[in-house]
Design an enzyme around this catalytic site. Structure first.
Site: not given
Lengths: 303, 611
Positions: B13, B16, B18, B522
């Site tokens: 939360v 940032g 959004s 690998s």
């Protein structure tokens, strides 16, 4: 179609929608496709036909008729249903008004858009539909952007954003109890531009009002409304002629048009690719009511 | 026509997310004027002096009231290169299930970190989920660099902290981008404020990331979704089997086997939507096939190739993520399993452990899984499933658990494989103790780029060991691909499986008292580390030797002409050219050209081992 085993973005979107149509046809008992004659529902019908080729589409289509539709759209709706041999159900808002189940708004800006919800829910309950295809796209509106592809509705037809089912991979859980149903949105991941590119690529016929034509309009709240028998001009709203086209078609009382000279699908693609307003922002009066207008209507059972 | 890229965002939360998405949309000119007007209006009403771009994505009433994201929102934008679908997923721990929802089909996961706070529990949880979900590409967006004075030192610190954690995960492609989403630095455009950063902007990276080889084009799998039988005179005899290709390629004329019945037939036609005939179809195309023979095929069945079939079984081993707070997962409980196009009742037979996603420790004993908890279970299904391990196939390896009564989706599952107990396989103990054997075994894992000299060093080392009387054998990558691993290709999943098998064989040989010289490119650290862990758990010596020959030198040698072909674009996914080589971090020995010729280098390994 492809190079190096790669679908184009339209190919990928079409494949996803076909998958969803087939999934519902295989698992739901009584699916129905909402068909208004608008571009999204026309595209839905086109993709559905492709999904089940060479068989016919294995479900009916239903129009929630507000009684305030554009004549061109109704004519297109009926011609399309007849040509495809599909069973068209018309559920009419007028019937609910006449029966006293809903009350018509009054005043110069009255619209029947909200009244559609009651008619839709009644038709779903009466006919016991358990999966209702809608043409809603997540790019249309912020509450739509939150919606699942298989959207659960309780026995009152209501949407609860906090109780949406998780939706993972290509696994769509449409299980429900008696009376509950699903709204299914096969075009969720398409944008307005995708829709038009697809219409152009597939050469899909649309109602004529999607293309530039001259008509009488009035200017209201920064929007152009068609001067039809459903719209009463207020003081100072003088109808004038303009070259316009519609980006969405819905209730004629609240669906605006835009000035445009785009006369065919390719021209519209070019126009949409450079436009700086969303289709709802440009042409839907009802979305301007509040920040959460769509969310509130969806909770009531709107599609 | 452009390609579609699916992106999921994650992070704690207030890191940032959004804002980042708002910035991506805004700076790439994908925001419409009316949307921006609405955001500016709302920001002003709330007393802000600049447009809060987070308001573009937080669309629900409760989200706007609380200023948090509750549910996944999908956003769309396009550049000239690609079309993007972004699943903006919530950071709140209580909504982890929505992160899983948004991320299950993603090509790329963006994990945000606040540069001040560094790696938090949610960062680790989301990185783990991204790796569990098999998202092929991970980008750690180290945000709010403006608040740490654009400090390279701080960036490196966070990067190292995350890298240490990611080493324990199955992460194949990891990129770090320092940014300020608020101001737009390194989001769409490169910033001038961090001259020390030489990578590309986030958007440029997203436009560029190579996803074509992430798909499984090897295992042909078509789960039958719907049978098309037109009741029309014109198509009276048409019987089409419709479905979405899960993986692999289907061609007209291919011999296919129908599962579970096991009947073989050939494909008469492959058609796309609308009946368009196509010579071949690949994932994720929605197709309809006609078969040569009239065989009973229905929803829930699957088409595959006769010599490449999915696993079939009703006893499945899986990781599950519990998604609901209404109930908890219990042993003995009955659910419905939704898997490809099949749905069948199932019982949870065992709950082996719960995973602490913070430490990745296994918590035992565990008697239940609650919301957002992840655990390993064994389930028994009523009808057998046709499946592949999730690592190899995201479509045939995934399933949902559904509560029969409410119909709710309660868990997401990723199949690890058949239940070990289902075939009654238990490690059969020997009557010989390891100490009783004539010799002591070990595994020497030789890794490096193609043409770095691995095989030549190993051949010389093998000669030296055998000459000194030690039982040694060279497991050469190329040789193994002729036999043991001839069914594997060069996709990431196949390469991982190749390494896993060689590791397992080496471990058996070490247990038998042999010295194994495994020489494989690998390229992925996580695959090599898994083998090291397994050896260590079994108490067997494991030595990683990195043949660090510069790529320019390897390319100059190019004995098989592979680099030339890769540069010419004839082969893709070639290590060092268009696929990464992850340098070992804790190799016991690093060999460089300066260490002398190959014989001298082999000698150095002898020295390391004290032989």
């Amino acid at each position: 179609m492809s190079t190096m085993y790669q679908l184009t973005h339209l190919g990928a979107l079409e494949a996803e929608a076909v998958h969803i149509f087939r999934e519902v046809a295989a698992t739901a008992e009584r699916p129905v496709l909402l068909f208004s004659g608008g571009k999204d529902s026309v595209v839905m019908l086109h993709v559905a036909a492709k999904a089940f080729w060479p068989a016919r589409i294995p479900f009916s289509v239903m129009h929630i008729d507000t009684g305030h539709n554009f004549d061109e759209v109704l004519a297109f709706r009926d011609a399309t249903a007849q040509a495809s041999g599909i069973d068209l159900i018309v559920a009419s808002v007028q019937d609910d008004i006449d029966a006293g189940r809903t009350v018509e708004e009054t005043g110069p800006r009255a619209t029947r858009n909200r009244l559609q919800t009651a008619t839709l829910l009644r038709a779903i309950a009466d006919r016991r539909f358990d999966a209702v295809f809608g043409g809603a796209r997540r790019d249309e509106e912020k509450a739509r952007a939150k919606e699942r592809i298989f959207s659960f509705r309780d026995e009152h037809g209501q949407w609860d954003p906090r109780k949406q089912r998780p939706e993972l991979w290509q696994l769509y859980n449409g299980r429900h109890r008696q009376g509950e149903h699903f709204r299914v949105f096969p075009l969720s991941n398409w944008t307005e531009l995708d829709i038009w590119q697809y219409i152009a690529a597939e050469d899909i016929a649309l109602p004529s009002i999607y293309y530039a034509h001259r008509r009488q309009v009035i200017s209201r709240d920064g929007m152009l409304l068609a001067a039809t028998r459903f719209v009463t001009p207020a003081d100072g709203e003088e109808p004038f002629e303009s070259l316009v086209r519609f980006r969405t078609v819905g209730d004629a009382t609240c669906t605006g048009c835009v000035e445009s000279s785009a006369a065919d699908a390719d021209a519209v693609v070019t126009e949409i690719a450079t436009t700086r307003t969303t289709e709802r922002g440009a042409t839907r009066a009802d979305d301007r009511i509040s920040e959460t207008g769509m969310e509130d209507r969806k909770k009531e059972g709107y599609f | 026509m452009s390609q579609l890229l699916r992106v999921a965002t994650a992070g704690s939360v207030d890191d940032g997310k959004s804002t980042l998405i708002g910035r991506l949309l805004y700076d790439s000119k994908s925001i419409f004027e009316d949307q921006l007007d609405a955001v500016e209006r709302t920001s002003r009403e709330r007393g802000g002096d600049t447009a809060d771009l987070a308001l573009l994505t937080d669309g629900l009433r409760a989200e706007r009231e609380q200023g948090i994201t509750i549910d996944v929102a999908h956003r769309y934008f396009a550049t000239a290169e690609r079309k993007f679908i972004i699943a903006d997923t919530p950071g709140h721990e209580q909504y982890t299930r929505n992160m899983v929802t948004g991320a299950s089909t993603a090509d790329v996961a963006l994990i945000l970190v606040d540069a001040r706070a560094g790696v938090l529990e949610q960062t680790r949880r989301h990185a783990f989920l991204a790796s569990l979900l098999g998202i092929p590409h991970l980008v750690l967006c180290i945000n709010k660099m403006d608040l740490v004075d654009w400090s390279q030192a701080r960036f490196d610190e966070v990067k190292d902290e995350f890298r240490d954690f990611a080493a324990k995960l199955d992460v194949r492609d990891l990129t770090f981008v320092p940014m300020s989403a608020l101001d737009g630095d390194n989001v769409v455009h490169r910033t001038q404020r961090m001259p020390w950063y030489e990578g590309s902007s986030l958007l440029h990276h997203l436009e560029d990331v190579h996803i074509s080889s992430d798909r499984n084009l090897i295992d042909a799998r078509l789960p039958i979704q719907y049978v098309i039988r037109p009741k029309q005179a014109r198509y009276q005899d048409f019987r089409g089997y419709a479905g979405t290709v899960a993986s692999g390629v289907f061609k007209t004329g291919d011999e296919v086997v129908v599962l579970p019945s096991g009947f073989s037939t050939r494909i008469k036609s492959v058609r796309g939507p609308g009946g368009v005939e196509m010579p071949e179809a690949f994932a994720p195309s929605a197709i309809c096939v006609e078969l040569e023979d009239d065989i009973d095929v229905g929803r829930g069945h699957m088409l595959a190739r006769p010599n490449n079939r999915p696993l079939v079984g009703s006893e499945i081993d899986a990781m599950v993520c519990w998604l609901t707070d209404e109930t908890t997962l219990h042993v003995g409980e009955r659910y419905l399993v939704m898997h490809t196009t099949a749905t069948t009742p199932a019982t949870v037979v065992e709950l082996d452990y719960r995973l602490d996603v913070n430490t990745l420790h296994r918590v035992t004993p565990t008697d239940a899984l609650g919301i957002n908890e992840i655990g390993r279970v064994q389930i028994r299904t009523h009808s057998p499933l046709l499946f592949d391990p999730y690592r190899r196939n995201r479509v045939t390896g995934s399933f949902l658990l559904v509560d029969e009564r409410s119909g709710a989706t309660v868990a997401a599952g990723m199949i690890t494989g058949p239940t070990p107990a289902s075939t009654n396989v238990v490690w059969s103990t020997s009557r010989v103790d390891r100490a009783q054997r004539a010799t002591k075994g070990a595994t020497i894992w030789i890794t490096g780029l193609s043409a770095s000299g691995k095989s030549t060093i190993a051949a010389e080392l093998e000669r030296l060991l055998v000459a000194s009387g030690r039982p040694a054998y060279r497991l050469d990558g190329d040789n193994l691909r002729l036999g043991l691993n001839s069914d594997l290709g060069f996709s990431k999943a196949d390469r991982a499986e190749n390494v896993r098998r060689v590791g397992a064989v080496a471990e058996l040989m070490a247990d038998a008292g042999l010295i194994t010289l495994a020489c494989l490119i690998s390229p992925y650290r996580s695959d090599r580390d898994a083998i090291r862990r397994s050896h260590e758990a079994a108490g067997l010596p494991f030595y990683e030797v990195f043949v660090d020959t510069p790529i320019e030198e390897c390319e100059k040698r190019d004995p098989k002409g592979m680099y030339a072909r890769a540069r010419a674009g004839e082969i893709t996914g070639f290590t060092g050219v268009d696929d990464p080589y992850e340098v070992p971090e804790h190799a016991e020995l690093v060999l460089q050209p300066a260490d002398g010729d190959l014989a001298a280098q082999a000698g150095k390994i002898m020295e390391l081992l004290g032989w």
